[in-house]
Design an enzyme around this catalytic site. Structure first.
Site, PDB file in Angstrom:
ATOM      1  N   LYS A  21       8.919  -6.186  14.961  1.00 17.04           N
ATOM      2  CA  LYS A  21      10.281  -5.987  14.465  1.00 17.04           C
ATOM      3  C   LYS A  21      10.250  -6.119  12.948  1.00 17.04           C
ATOM      4  O   LYS A  21       9.815  -7.146  12.420  1.00 17.04           O
ATOM      5  CB  LYS A  21      11.228  -7.036  15.062  1.00 17.04           C
ATOM      6  N   THR A  66      11.355  -6.529  21.052  1.00 17.97           N
ATOM      7  CA  THR A  66      11.487  -6.668  19.602  1.00 17.97           C
ATOM      8  C   THR A  66      12.795  -7.362  19.237  1.00 17.97           C
ATOM      9  O   THR A  66      12.885  -8.037  18.209  1.00 17.97           O
ATOM     10  CB  THR A  66      11.394  -5.301  18.898  1.00 17.97           C
ATOM     11  N   HIS A 258       5.187   4.483 -18.647  1.00  9.82           N
ATOM     12  CA  HIS A 258       4.952   5.079 -19.961  1.00  9.82           C
ATOM     13  C   HIS A 258       6.189   5.044 -20.848  1.00  9.82           C
ATOM     14  O   HIS A 258       7.307   5.344 -20.406  1.00  9.82           O
ATOM     15  CB  HIS A 258       4.487   6.530 -19.807  1.00  9.82           C
TER      16      HIS A 258
END
Length: 295
Positions: A21, A66, A258
């Site tokens: 889960k 779950t 950058h």
């Protein structure tokens, strides 16, 4: 009586399986005094074990749902998680899943703690008001193996945005017909740090260790001239291993955020490394692992 194999089972085999889960977002308010504490953590659970029958035979016998895993995270969040380290909570969860489910052989719990900062002490409501911090998420992976009875711990951090406005350059790199990047010995170095390290067994205080490692990382990022992001990774990794004997190895990933110097000459304005455009992509992505040398 042996259940006959289906044609698919006779032809193909299940080579790996696991389930769990994910994204269980647990917010725990500790209310044992007028000055509240907040813990905010996302928990992922993954289990391995004797689950082949679920895939092959359509039988769900003796496997934890779950939904039960989700409920376990919140129930143990009340009984076993208040002011301790997330590594300790992860161990409680992983050991619980192995101990309470006969078919579970190994459990791994991944935890990400999201930082909150309390209002200043002189602010009205500071005992119970917080704002989101920017010190990076505390991350941990805790695994318990039922066969050996051992629990292993890794920890790390992510989303730690750091920048230094000088003491960084990049020169002497390979140049080809397709190279346009100019060399520079003075540039902005900005990155969002992701780091992961392996702990030796029996760490006394995971919370203290994590904070100390983060502080070493930030100080070493700042205190040397970076000839490359690669060199900075090695510098940081060696500093952590030198300072923290409980760390066996450390993996660091640094995306190069950058900042490109803007050409203001068309407007008659000099740009002495003061005005930059921050770009999102594409970006360089550099990673490295530093470990203790074998004895």
């Amino acid at each position: 009586m042996t259940t006959p194999q289906s044609p698919a089972q006779a032809t193909f085999q299940l080579t790996h399986n696991a389930y769990g889960k994910s994204a269980n977002r647990l917010v725990r308010i500790v209310r044992d005094s007028p000055r509240h504490e907040i813990r905010d953590v996302t928990v992922d659970v993954r289990l391995w074990g004797a689950f082949e029958h679920v895939y092959l035979d359509g039988s769900n016998a003796e496997i934890p749902a779950t939904d039960t895993m989700k409920n376990t995270v919140f129930a143990l969040g009340k009984t076993d998680f208040s002011t301790g380290a997330i590594e300790d909570f992860g161990a409680v969860l992983a050991q619980h899943f192995v101990a309470t489910s006969p078919r579970v052989e190994r459990a791994r719990v991944h935890l990400v703690e999201h930082p909150w900062v309390r209002l200043p002490a002189d602010a009205e409501g500071s005992d119970h008001t917080f704002f989101r911090g920017s010190s990076g998420n505390h991350v941990a992976w805790v695994e318990h193996d039922g066969a050996t009875g051992t629990t292993s711990v890794k920890a790390g951090l992510d989303d730690l945005y750091v920048l230094k406005s000088t003491a960084s350059g990049f020169v002497g790199f390979e140049r080809t017909a397709l190279t346009t990047l100019a060399e520079t010995d003075d540039r902005i170095l900005a990155t969002t740090v992701q780091a992961e390290w392996t702990y030796a067994p029996d760490v006394d205080d995971y919370a203290e260790s994590w904070t100390a490692i983060r502080d070493v990382l930030v100080r070493r990022f700042a205190d040397h001239h970076s000839d490359s992001v690669q060199g900075t990774i090695f510098n940081i990794g060696t500093a952590i291993l030198e300072a923290r004997p409980e760390v066996l190895d450390v993996t660091i990933e640094l995306p190069n955020k950058h900042h490109l110097k803007v050409d203001l000459a068309p407007f008659g304005i000099a740009n002495e490394n003061e005005v930059f455009v921050a770009t999102q992509d594409p970006f360089g992505l550099i990673t490295g692992t530093v470990a203790r040398a074998a004895a």
